[in-house]
Scaffold this motif. Structure first.
Motif, PDB file in Angstrom:
ATOM      1  N   ILE A  84       0.852  -1.403   0.170  1.00 56.53           N
ATOM      2  CA  ILE A  84       0.006  -0.055  -0.168  1.00 56.53           C
ATOM      3  C   ILE A  84       0.856   1.223   0.101  1.00 56.53           C
ATOM      4  O   ILE A  84       0.448   2.249  -0.505  1.00 56.53           O
ATOM      5  N   ASN A  85       2.060   1.354   0.372  1.00 57.30           N
ATOM      6  CA  ASN A  85       2.988   2.488   0.478  1.00 57.30           C
ATOM      7  C   ASN A  85       3.606   2.728  -0.813  1.00 57.30           C
ATOM      8  O   ASN A  85       4.291   3.677  -0.880  1.00 57.30           O
ATOM      9  N   ASP A  86       3.265   1.899  -1.858  1.00 60.99           N
ATOM     10  CA  ASP A  86       3.596   2.221  -3.040  1.00 60.99           C
ATOM     11  C   ASP A  86       2.704   3.123  -3.842  1.00 60.99           C
ATOM     12  O   ASP A  86       2.742   3.821  -4.807  1.00 60.99           O
ATOM     13  N   TYR A  87       1.796   3.603  -3.043  1.00 59.84           N
ATOM     14  CA  TYR A  87       0.745   4.683  -3.379  1.00 59.84           C
ATOM     15  C   TYR A  87       0.723   5.780  -2.430  1.00 59.84           C
ATOM     16  O   TYR A  87       1.058   5.485  -1.293  1.00 59.84           O
ATOM     17  N   PRO A  88       0.160   6.819  -2.897  1.00 62.13           N
ATOM     18  CA  PRO A  88       0.215   7.937  -1.822  1.00 62.13           C
ATOM     19  C   PRO A  88      -1.046   7.429  -0.806  1.00 62.13           C
ATOM     20  O   PRO A  88      -1.987   6.754  -0.792  1.00 62.13           O
ATOM     21  N   ILE A  89      -0.583   7.861   0.493  1.00 62.49           N
ATOM     22  CA  ILE A  89      -1.482   7.443   1.652  1.00 62.49           C
ATOM     23  C   ILE A  89      -2.013   8.683   2.081  1.00 62.49           C
ATOM     24  O   ILE A  89      -1.649   9.815   2.288  1.00 62.49           O
ATOM     25  N   VAL A  90      -3.514   8.426   2.530  1.00 63.49           N
ATOM     26  CA  VAL A  90      -4.331   9.419   3.056  1.00 63.49           C
ATOM     27  C   VAL A  90      -4.564   9.197   4.536  1.00 63.49           C
ATOM     28  O   VAL A  90      -5.279   8.029   4.719  1.00 63.49           O
ATOM     29  N   SER A  91      -4.220   9.956   5.646  1.00 67.64           N
ATOM     30  CA  SER A  91      -4.379   9.594   6.781  1.00 67.64           C
ATOM     31  C   SER A  91      -4.747  10.689   7.961  1.00 67.64           C
ATOM     32  O   SER A  91      -4.742  11.578   7.411  1.00 67.64           O
ATOM     33  N   ALA A 127       0.527  11.267   1.612  1.00 69.38           N
ATOM     34  CA  ALA A 127       0.470  12.385   0.832  1.00 69.38           C
ATOM     35  C   ALA A 127      -0.545  13.339   1.395  1.00 69.38           C
ATOM     36  O   ALA A 127      -0.226  14.666   1.159  1.00 69.38           O
ATOM     37  N   LEU A 128      -1.630  13.183   1.944  1.00 70.49           N
ATOM     38  CA  LEU A 128      -2.525  14.036   2.577  1.00 70.49           C
ATOM     39  C   LEU A 128      -2.803  13.572   3.909  1.00 70.49           C
ATOM     40  O   LEU A 128      -2.928  12.292   4.222  1.00 70.49           O
ATOM     41  N   GLN A 129      -3.287  14.463   4.760  1.00 70.43           N
ATOM     42  CA  GLN A 129      -3.943  14.024   6.343  1.00 70.43           C
ATOM     43  C   GLN A 129      -5.069  15.003   6.715  1.00 70.43           C
ATOM     44  O   GLN A 129      -4.929  16.402   6.201  1.00 70.43           O
ATOM     45  N   ALA A 130      -5.835  14.547   7.123  1.00 68.79           N
ATOM     46  CA  ALA A 130      -7.229  15.152   7.608  1.00 68.79           C
ATOM     47  C   ALA A 130      -7.520  14.716   8.929  1.00 68.79           C
ATOM     48  O   ALA A 130      -7.277  13.628   9.446  1.00 68.79           O
TER      49      ALA A 130
END
Length: 293
Positions: free
Chosen positions: A187-194, A219-222
Motif C-alpha cells: 500500500i505504501n507504493d501509493y499515496p497514503i491519506v491518513s 500524501a494528505l492528512q485530515a
C-alpha cells in the motif's frame, strides 16, 4: 455536649499534654482546658488526671475516649456524605473526545447526566488523542474518549470500548481494489491519506510501518475520518482507518486487509484516579452506557 469539646478531649488524650493539644487544635491552652472542664461538668466525671506531669486519662476518661472517637468519625462521615451530594449539585465537568467522532453512547450519558444534575456545568471539546490524554493527566479534562495504540495510557483509569485493527481502503477503481489483502509495503507504493499525528489510528499505522522498516508515504492528512474517506473515494490515495470506521464507507470504498499490521487500535474512555463526585458520577454513567452495548 459539643463536637469541639470531644475534639479537644481526644487531642489532650492523644498528646498527653494540654499545651501540645492546644497547638494541634489551634486554640489557646486555657481555651482547651475550659472546654474540657465544661465537658466534665456535663458528664459528671473527671476525664483527665492533671495531678502529674502529664495529662493522663481517668477510668471514666478511657471509656469516654472510645465513644468520643466514634462520634467524631460518625460526624466526619455525615459531613463527607453531604459534601458528596453537594458536589453533584454544583461545579463543572469537562469532557473531551476525538475530533469528528460520533459516539451515541457518550452522547446518551452526557444527556442523562445533564438531565439528572442540571446544576453541574458540562463542557465538551474535541482534539487529537495525544492532547486529550495530556489534558486528562493535568486535570484540564475530567474524562475523555480517545484513540490509542495497543494499550490504554499509563497512570489513568480506562475502559476500552473498541479493540480492532487498522485497514486500508481505496476507491473501486484503484489498482488495489481487486485485492482483499495487502502488505504495508504494497500500500505504501501509493499515496497514503491518513489522520494526523497524535491520533490513535495514525500512531498504530506509524508503529506498524516502523516495525517492518517502512517510512509511510503520507500524501494528505485530515483530522476527520469523513475527510480521509472522501479523499480516498475520489482516488487521491489509500485511506488508513480503523475497521469500524471503514464500515461506514463501504458504499464508496473497498476495504483491503493489512496482513502485517499487528498493533491494535483502541478506542478508550480515560479518566484520572480519585475524580470529584460529579466526575465520578459521569464516569459511572458513561461506562454503563458503553457496557450495555
Amino acid at each position: 455536649m459539643e463536637l469541639r469539646q470531644l475534639e479537644y478531649f481526644v487531642a489532650v488524650a492523644e498528646e498527653a499534654n494540654f499545651t501540645r493539644a492546644a497547638a494541634r487544635v489551634h486554640i489557646s491552652q486555657s481555651g482547651v482546658s475550659a472546654q474540657i472542664r465544661a465537658l466534665e461538668r456535663e458528664l459528671g466525671a473527671e476525664l483527665i488526671d492533671r495531678s502529674g506531669g502529664t495529662a493522663t486519662l481517668t477510668t471514666a476518661g478511657q471509656a469516654a475516649l472510645i465513644q468520643a472517637r466514634a462520634t467524631l468519625a460518625a460526624a466526619g462521615s455525615v459531613r463527607q456524605s453531604v459534601d458528596d451530594v453537594a458536589g453533584l449539585l454544583r461545579g463543572s465537568v469537562r469532557v473531551g473526545m476525538i475530533t469528528a467522532c460520533t459516539v451515541p453512547q457518550l452522547f446518551d450519558a452526557l444527556a442523562r447526566f445533564h438531565s439528572e444534575h442540571p446544576g453541574v456545568e458540562l463542557s465538551l471539546q474535541e482534539g487529537n488523542s495525544d492532547r486529550l490524554v495530556g489534558d486528562v493527566r493535568t486535570g484540564q479534562l475530567d474524562l475523555a474518549l480517545v484513540g490509542v495504540a495497543a494499550r490504554a495510557p499509563d497512570g489513568l483509569r480506562a475502559m476500552v470500548v473498541i479493540d480492532e485493527k487498522i485497514i486500508a481502503a481505496v476507491s473501486p477503481e484503484h489498482p488495489l481494489a481487486s485485492q482483499k489483502r495487502a502488505t504495508l509495503a504494497q500500500i505504501n507504493d501509493y499515496p497514503i491519506v491518513s489522520l494526523p499525528v497524535g491520533t490513535g489510528v495514525r500512531t498504530v499505522f506509524d508503529r506498524d510501518c516502523e516495525g517492518v522498516g517502512i517510512t509511510p508515504s503520507i500524501a494528505l492528512q485530515a483530522s476527520a475520518p469523513d475527510a480521509v474517506a472522501d479523499l480516498a473515494a475520489r482516488g487521491v490515495g489509500v485511506a488508513i482507518l480503523s475497521a469500524s470506521m471503514i464500515d461506514t464507507y463501504r458504499d464508496r470504498l473497498t476495504a483491503v486487509e493489512l496482513t502485517d499490521s499487528t498493533t491494535s487500535a483502541l478506542l478508550a474512555l480515560v479518566w484520572r484516579p480519585n475524580p470529584s463526585a460529579a466526575s465520578a458520577r459521569l464516569v459511572s454513567m458513561t461506562t454503563s452506557a458503553f457496557g450495555s452495548v
